[in-house]
Design an enzyme around this catalytic site. Structure first.
Site, PDB file in Angstrom:
ATOM      1  N   ASN A   7      69.027 -26.309 122.273  1.00  0.00           N
ATOM      2  CA  ASN A   7      69.258 -27.320 120.955  1.00  0.00           C
ATOM      3  C   ASN A   7      66.952 -26.364 120.497  1.00  0.00           C
ATOM      4  O   ASN A   7      66.556 -26.874 121.034  1.00  0.00           O
ATOM      5  CB  ASN A   7      68.709 -28.254 121.249  1.00  0.00           C
ATOM      6  CG  ASN A   7      68.201 -29.909 120.008  1.00  0.00           C
ATOM      7  OD1 ASN A   7      67.959 -28.958 118.958  1.00  0.00           O
ATOM      8  ND2 ASN A   7      68.154 -30.408 120.139  1.00  0.00           N
ATOM      9  N   ARG A  92      73.545 -26.268 119.160  1.00  0.00           N
ATOM     10  CA  ARG A  92      73.243 -27.709 117.475  1.00  0.00           C
ATOM     11  C   ARG A  92      72.706 -26.888 116.757  1.00  0.00           C
ATOM     12  O   ARG A  92      71.708 -26.690 116.820  1.00  0.00           O
ATOM     13  CB  ARG A  92      71.555 -28.377 118.273  1.00  0.00           C
ATOM     14  CG  ARG A  92      71.575 -29.255 117.071  1.00  0.00           C
ATOM     15  CD  ARG A  92      70.167 -30.113 117.653  1.00  0.00           C
ATOM     16  NE  ARG A  92      70.221 -31.832 116.624  1.00  0.00           N
ATOM     17  CZ  ARG A  92      68.572 -31.746 116.202  1.00  0.00           C
ATOM     18  NH1 ARG A  92      67.871 -31.562 116.931  1.00  0.00           N
ATOM     19  NH2 ARG A  92      68.665 -32.861 115.342  1.00  0.00           N
ATOM     20  N   HIS A 181      70.718 -35.689 112.745  1.00  0.00           N
ATOM     21  CA  HIS A 181      71.083 -36.842 114.065  1.00  0.00           C
ATOM     22  C   HIS A 181      72.354 -37.246 114.524  1.00  0.00           C
ATOM     23  O   HIS A 181      72.418 -37.786 115.274  1.00  0.00           O
ATOM     24  CB  HIS A 181      69.990 -37.992 113.824  1.00  0.00           C
ATOM     25  CG  HIS A 181      68.417 -37.992 114.304  1.00  0.00           C
ATOM     26  ND1 HIS A 181      67.773 -38.663 113.470  1.00  0.00           N
ATOM     27  CD2 HIS A 181      67.945 -36.683 114.574  1.00  0.00           C
ATOM     28  CE1 HIS A 181      66.460 -37.591 113.663  1.00  0.00           C
ATOM     29  NE2 HIS A 181      66.670 -36.863 114.096  1.00  0.00           N
ATOM     30  N   ARG A 242      56.430 -36.601 108.504  1.00  0.00           N
ATOM     31  CA  ARG A 242      57.730 -36.678 107.413  1.00  0.00           C
ATOM     32  C   ARG A 242      57.856 -38.162 105.952  1.00  0.00           C
ATOM     33  O   ARG A 242      57.577 -39.275 107.252  1.00  0.00           O
ATOM     34  CB  ARG A 242      59.388 -36.522 107.364  1.00  0.00           C
ATOM     35  CG  ARG A 242      59.420 -34.758 108.402  1.00  0.00           C
ATOM     36  CD  ARG A 242      61.045 -34.645 108.083  1.00  0.00           C
ATOM     37  NE  ARG A 242      60.852 -34.524 109.694  1.00  0.00           N
ATOM     38  CZ  ARG A 242      62.239 -34.574 110.090  1.00  0.00           C
ATOM     39  NH1 ARG A 242      63.361 -35.212 109.224  1.00  0.00           N
ATOM     40  NH2 ARG A 242      61.986 -34.156 111.679  1.00  0.00           N
ATOM     41  N   GLU A 382      71.819 -35.266 123.304  1.00  0.00           N
ATOM     42  CA  GLU A 382      72.228 -34.345 122.364  1.00  0.00           C
ATOM     43  C   GLU A 382      73.007 -33.521 123.620  1.00  0.00           C
ATOM     44  O   GLU A 382      74.258 -33.215 122.759  1.00  0.00           O
ATOM     45  CB  GLU A 382      71.638 -33.942 121.427  1.00  0.00           C
ATOM     46  CG  GLU A 382      70.381 -34.942 120.500  1.00  0.00           C
ATOM     47  CD  GLU A 382      70.099 -34.999 119.568  1.00  0.00           C
ATOM     48  OE1 GLU A 382      68.472 -34.617 120.609  1.00  0.00           O
ATOM     49  OE2 GLU A 382      69.766 -34.955 118.025  1.00  0.00           O
TER      50      GLU A 382
END
Ligand code: ADP
Length: 404
Positions: A7, A92, A181, A242, A382
């Site tokens: 990742n 990923r 996501h 963000r 993940e």
């Protein structure tokens, strides 16, 4: 079969090495952090042994990838000291555009398509592309599989993914909501169903991924039907740095009236806004502590974070016409009882009640016994889903072609 799940972010590479034949046992896991800075390091744990840190200057992703491969090899993590024994790598990939609804075996053509999709969100995708390129150079003889963060949301219907712009901007330029996501939203939705011993198809699930990046997804009949991030991972919730949802005219105002350059606006919205912009900090632990000590900016930042999350949960409960399960995941979702309790404070009308003791202990089941809606805490993983997808694609490809 041993699968390495990677990742690759802008300044870090997280990795886990799985032994598929031992029910996806994690042989090693780690993170290369602060890539590009003098203080960079690799922190690794080998199967049940204490974590250790290698302080090493990692000027770029290539150096980081080499260092993590070396760390794996040196520690004989079930590999007999030979990194060449990794049988496959799962990557990923943040943006797969409309092209990738499923994971894909990476070849030159797929890599070109990944680069094209990366144009939508270069800030988030460039590190992925670099990660794939370097990793294919370092392990040229094993299959590499791309697992996309957008793929799970390719089930959205036009009413959810189209923006109300002239339709040619979608048709010609593919400007639409993609959502992100997706790997973790799918993983935790499936985990919730597994833990509740019900088919995911029979559940209405809202998954709240609250980490540095934050997003919410609504699942119906096992499919993502709406999600809060958009063309890029900037839309939706308030995040670490963000901004999430904004009136688009603000962007024009920043450029035309305040005189910012496009690059400055990109930086402002992605790296200087969110919790960081509101109170000067982006780590929820620090912000919570400051708020408890009476810091007004920290208090308002948390209020905005919670309020925006509540509005999205309410919207998705409406979109689903009810909700059976709400899942919290990600660094904040998994570890902050106070944020979870505040978010869930407004959903008595849905019959959703948090159990304060279970919540305080970060238990998997957070709801009280009389809650109609199940509230759950499921750690993000993940890498596990990336490894599972990589294994499936690799074995399919062996079956289809007789070789890879
Ligand atoms: P990333 O998107 O980088 O993987 P994480 O999912 O690790 O991010 O989430 C990082 C966020 O989780 C940070 O804001 C951090 O402060 C927050 N966090 C981690 N532990 C706690 C905790 N115990 N209480 C509150 N927030 C926490």
């Amino acid at each position: 079969m041993k699968i390495l799940a990677l990742n690759c972010g802008s300044s870090s590479i997280k990795y886990k090495l799985f032994d598929v034949d031992r029910n996806y046992q994690v042989l090693a896991k780690g993170i290369a952090e602060r890539i590009g800075q003098k203080s960079s390091s690799i922190c690794q744990t080998i199967e049940n042994k204490p974590e250790y840190r290698i302080e090493k200057y990692l000027p770029d992703h290539r150096a980081a990838m080499q260092a993590l491969h070396q760390a794996l090899a040196e520690n004989k993590s079930g590999l007999s000291g030979d990194i060449g024994k990794v049988d496959g790598v799962g990557h990923r990939i943040v943006h797969g555009g409309e092209r990738f609804r499923n994971p894909a075996l990476i070849n030159e053509e797929v890599l070109e398509q990944i680069k094209e999709s990366a144009m939508f969100a270069p800030l988030h995708c460039q590190p992925n592309v670099t990660g794939v390129e370097v990793s294919r150079e370092l392990l040229p003889d094993v299959p590499h599989v791309a697992v996309f963060d957008t793929a799970a949301h390719q089930t959205l219907e036009p009413k959810a993914f189209l923006y109300a712009l002239p339709i040619e901007y979608y048709e010609k330029y593919k400007i639409r909501k993609y959502g992100f996501h997706g790997i973790n939203h799918s993983y935790v939705a499936n985990e919730a169903a597994r833990i509740l011993t019900k088919p995911l198809n029979d559940l209405k699930v809202i998954t709240c991924h609250l980490g540095s990046g934050c997003s919410i997804t609504a699942f119906e009949q096992g499919r993502s039907i709406d999600t809060s991030m958009g063309l890029t991972p900037l839309e939706g919730l308030v995040m670490g740095s963000r901004c999430g949802d904004l009136d688009p005219s603000i962007v024009l105002y920043l450029i035309e009236v305040i005189g910012l350059q496009v690059e400055q606006v990109r930086d402002l919205l992605n790296r200087k806004s969110g919790l960081l912009g509101l109170c000067g900090h982006n780590d929820m632990r620090d912000i919570t502590e400051m708020a408890e000590k009476g810091d007004k900016r920290a208090q308002i930042a948390i209020e905005i974070f919670v309020y925006r999350t509540q509005k999205y949960i309410g919207a998705y409960a409406a979109a689903l016409n009810g909700v059976d399960v709400i899942v919290f995941t990600g660094g904040i979702g998994e570890n902050s009882p106070s944020i979870r309790a505040r978010i869930m404070g407004n959903f008595g009308y849905l019959g959703a009640y948090i159990d304060q003791a279970k919540n305080k202990n970060n238990e998997t089941m957070l709801s009280s016994d009389d809650s109609v809606v199940r509230l759950m805490n499921i750690p993000a993983n993940e890498e596990m889903l990336i490894a599972q997808h990589a294994y499936t694609i690799i074995t399919q490809s062996v079956k289809n072609k007789g070789k890879i």
